[in-house]
Design a protein around this motif. Sequence first.
Motif, PDB file in Angstrom:
ATOM      1  N   ARG A 109       5.716  -3.388  -4.291  1.00 43.35           N
ATOM      2  CA  ARG A 109       6.454  -4.563  -3.877  1.00 43.35           C
ATOM      3  C   ARG A 109       6.086  -4.517  -2.196  1.00 43.35           C
ATOM      4  O   ARG A 109       5.885  -5.718  -1.678  1.00 43.35           O
ATOM      5  CB  ARG A 109       7.881  -4.203  -3.877  1.00 43.35           C
ATOM      6  CG  ARG A 109       8.750  -4.065  -5.215  1.00 43.35           C
ATOM      7  CD  ARG A 109       8.359  -5.096  -6.001  1.00 43.35           C
ATOM      8  NE  ARG A 109       9.161  -6.338  -5.313  1.00 43.35           N
ATOM      9  CZ  ARG A 109       9.189  -7.623  -6.055  1.00 43.35           C
ATOM     10  NH1 ARG A 109       8.269  -8.099  -6.868  1.00 43.35           N
ATOM     11  NH2 ARG A 109       9.929  -8.642  -5.615  1.00 43.35           N
ATOM     12  N   ASP A 110       5.588  -3.599  -1.647  1.00 43.80           N
ATOM     13  CA  ASP A 110       4.941  -3.592  -0.282  1.00 43.80           C
ATOM     14  C   ASP A 110       3.786  -3.189  -0.120  1.00 43.80           C
ATOM     15  O   ASP A 110       3.502  -1.977  -0.756  1.00 43.80           O
ATOM     16  CB  ASP A 110       6.140  -2.924   0.820  1.00 43.80           C
ATOM     17  CG  ASP A 110       7.440  -3.529   0.866  1.00 43.80           C
ATOM     18  OD1 ASP A 110       7.766  -4.618   0.502  1.00 43.80           O
ATOM     19  OD2 ASP A 110       8.232  -2.432   1.422  1.00 43.80           O
ATOM     20  N   ALA A 111       2.744  -3.846   0.333  1.00 43.59           N
ATOM     21  CA  ALA A 111       1.418  -3.562   0.396  1.00 43.59           C
ATOM     22  C   ALA A 111       0.575  -4.389   0.973  1.00 43.59           C
ATOM     23  O   ALA A 111       0.814  -5.249   1.597  1.00 43.59           O
ATOM     24  CB  ALA A 111       0.843  -3.582  -1.301  1.00 43.59           C
ATOM     25  N   SER A 112      -0.670  -3.779   1.283  1.00 40.65           N
ATOM     26  CA  SER A 112      -1.833  -4.647   1.678  1.00 40.65           C
ATOM     27  C   SER A 112      -2.810  -4.928   0.459  1.00 40.65           C
ATOM     28  O   SER A 112      -2.834  -4.313  -0.043  1.00 40.65           O
ATOM     29  CB  SER A 112      -2.660  -3.787   2.834  1.00 40.65           C
ATOM     30  OG  SER A 112      -1.800  -3.384   3.913  1.00 40.65           O
ATOM     31  N   VAL A 113      -2.912  -6.212   0.447  1.00 41.49           N
ATOM     32  CA  VAL A 113      -3.610  -6.669  -0.668  1.00 41.49           C
ATOM     33  C   VAL A 113      -5.105  -7.592  -0.082  1.00 41.49           C
ATOM     34  O   VAL A 113      -4.813  -8.281   0.712  1.00 41.49           O
ATOM     35  CB  VAL A 113      -2.773  -7.753  -1.437  1.00 41.49           C
ATOM     36  CG1 VAL A 113      -3.659  -8.353  -2.738  1.00 41.49           C
ATOM     37  CG2 VAL A 113      -1.682  -6.912  -1.984  1.00 41.49           C
ATOM     38  N   ARG A 114      -6.102  -7.177  -0.747  1.00 38.87           N
ATOM     39  CA  ARG A 114      -7.391  -7.905  -0.665  1.00 38.87           C
ATOM     40  C   ARG A 114      -7.685  -8.741  -1.790  1.00 38.87           C
ATOM     41  O   ARG A 114      -7.960  -7.989  -2.800  1.00 38.87           O
ATOM     42  CB  ARG A 114      -8.436  -7.121   0.050  1.00 38.87           C
ATOM     43  CG  ARG A 114      -9.815  -7.707   0.204  1.00 38.87           C
ATOM     44  CD  ARG A 114     -10.607  -6.886   1.008  1.00 38.87           C
ATOM     45  NE  ARG A 114     -10.140  -6.684   2.330  1.00 38.87           N
ATOM     46  CZ  ARG A 114     -10.978  -6.323   3.295  1.00 38.87           C
ATOM     47  NH1 ARG A 114     -12.285  -6.232   3.297  1.00 38.87           N
ATOM     48  NH2 ARG A 114     -10.463  -5.855   4.399  1.00 38.87           N
ATOM     49  N   VAL A 115      -7.832  -9.862  -1.898  1.00 38.71           N
ATOM     50  CA  VAL A 115      -8.369 -10.699  -2.726  1.00 38.71           C
ATOM     51  C   VAL A 115      -9.767 -11.075  -2.686  1.00 38.71           C
ATOM     52  O   VAL A 115     -10.016 -11.826  -1.633  1.00 38.71           O
ATOM     53  CB  VAL A 115      -7.488 -12.032  -3.400  1.00 38.71           C
ATOM     54  CG1 VAL A 115      -8.207 -12.712  -4.534  1.00 38.71           C
ATOM     55  CG2 VAL A 115      -6.185 -11.278  -3.438  1.00 38.71           C
ATOM     56  N   PRO A 157       0.924  -1.009   9.006  1.00 36.51           N
ATOM     57  CA  PRO A 157       1.994  -1.263  10.117  1.00 36.51           C
ATOM     58  C   PRO A 157       1.476  -2.261  11.130  1.00 36.51           C
ATOM     59  O   PRO A 157       0.068  -2.757  11.453  1.00 36.51           O
ATOM     60  CB  PRO A 157       2.099   0.035  10.900  1.00 36.51           C
ATOM     61  CG  PRO A 157       0.690   0.726  10.640  1.00 36.51           C
ATOM     62  CD  PRO A 157       0.369   0.176   9.156  1.00 36.51           C
ATOM     63  N   PRO A 158       2.384  -2.960  11.832  1.00 38.54           N
ATOM     64  CA  PRO A 158       2.058  -4.063  12.982  1.00 38.54           C
ATOM     65  C   PRO A 158       1.470  -3.339  14.019  1.00 38.54           C
ATOM     66  O   PRO A 158       1.562  -2.063  14.193  1.00 38.54           O
ATOM     67  CB  PRO A 158       3.236  -4.574  13.266  1.00 38.54           C
ATOM     68  CG  PRO A 158       4.418  -3.687  13.022  1.00 38.54           C
ATOM     69  CD  PRO A 158       4.020  -2.922  11.678  1.00 38.54           C
ATOM     70  N   PRO A 159       0.466  -3.984  14.775  1.00 43.86           N
ATOM     71  CA  PRO A 159      -0.193  -3.255  15.937  1.00 43.86           C
ATOM     72  C   PRO A 159       0.981  -3.166  16.729  1.00 43.86           C
ATOM     73  O   PRO A 159       1.835  -3.576  16.994  1.00 43.86           O
ATOM     74  CB  PRO A 159      -1.127  -4.411  16.527  1.00 43.86           C
ATOM     75  CG  PRO A 159      -0.563  -5.764  16.053  1.00 43.86           C
ATOM     76  CD  PRO A 159       0.056  -5.384  14.489  1.00 43.86           C
ATOM     77  N   SER A 160       0.759  -1.670  17.523  1.00 51.04           N
ATOM     78  CA  SER A 160       1.588  -1.213  18.582  1.00 51.04           C
ATOM     79  C   SER A 160       0.798  -1.209  19.938  1.00 51.04           C
ATOM     80  O   SER A 160      -0.256  -0.976  20.240  1.00 51.04           O
ATOM     81  CB  SER A 160       2.257  -0.040  18.114  1.00 51.04           C
ATOM     82  OG  SER A 160       1.161   0.925  18.154  1.00 51.04           O
ATOM     83  N   GLY A 161       1.734  -1.708  21.081  1.00 49.48           N
ATOM     84  CA  GLY A 161       1.131  -1.480  22.420  1.00 49.48           C
ATOM     85  C   GLY A 161       0.147  -2.665  22.566  1.00 49.48           C
ATOM     86  O   GLY A 161      -0.221  -3.525  21.905  1.00 49.48           O
TER      87      GLY A 161
END
Length: 261
Positions: free
Chosen positions: A81-87, A109-113
């Motif tokens: 249900r949560d993923a990184s997807v490349r098409v 994860p979102p970028p940090s700093g």
Amino acid sequence: MEIVFLRVEIDGRPPTAEALWHPALVNYGHFTALQVRNGRTRGLGLHLARLDAANRELFGAGLDGDLVRERVRHALADDARDASVRVVAYRPEDRGAASLLVAVLPPAPPPSGWQSLKPVPYERPVAHVKHVGGFGQLYHRKVAEREGFDDVLLTGPDGTVAEGGVTNIGFFDGSSVLWPDAPSLGGVTMALLEDRLPAAGIGSRHGPVRLADLPAYRSVFVANSRGLAPVGRIGDVILPVDDDFARTLSEVYEAVPWDPI
């Protein structure tokens, strides 16, 4: 860096070795990258429009958005249900229609700093297409990382700014965001921000940006499907980070709805 795939499918099926040889050896195709949370993604319509436009340009035919959504849902199944997807769309030589490779990876994860960028005089060929020929920017990015930078900033030979290695870049002058108008990819996150910044009292426009102009801006940031990050350094130039602007920008982005796939 090790890449962990949860699942890869080609046209809705697990790939065979024979099915993989073309995307592995022929460097011609296009793609889009999504962050999926609870079966939803931001800017789905823009992702589908990107795939359709690129498919028309590269292969002379549109790409049905409903088919793309079905292929992504099938690859996600019930356990991702949560993923990184490349098409990725490509066309084997013996077929008339494009094939769709869907790769499902763990969510990013979102970028940090704040980010540091190394400017390099390189512009992606056919920059308006999110194509699979990414050797140039990946090469420069690896060099930049070895030198202590987070990513690269792609520029023309005269120092005209185009884009980050895998991001769009925005420059805040105190009243509006200036997006470089040099050849670059029109990113989905950039488009989502452009539509919504005016309602937050921030203008949005496109125009030339040069490395020599960097000290004139109050804040600089990068954007892609993973989210937003302020830029604190470009080359040897240390940049200010406007906390109020960064907060407003984050609020605008976080308000973007998630679309069911």
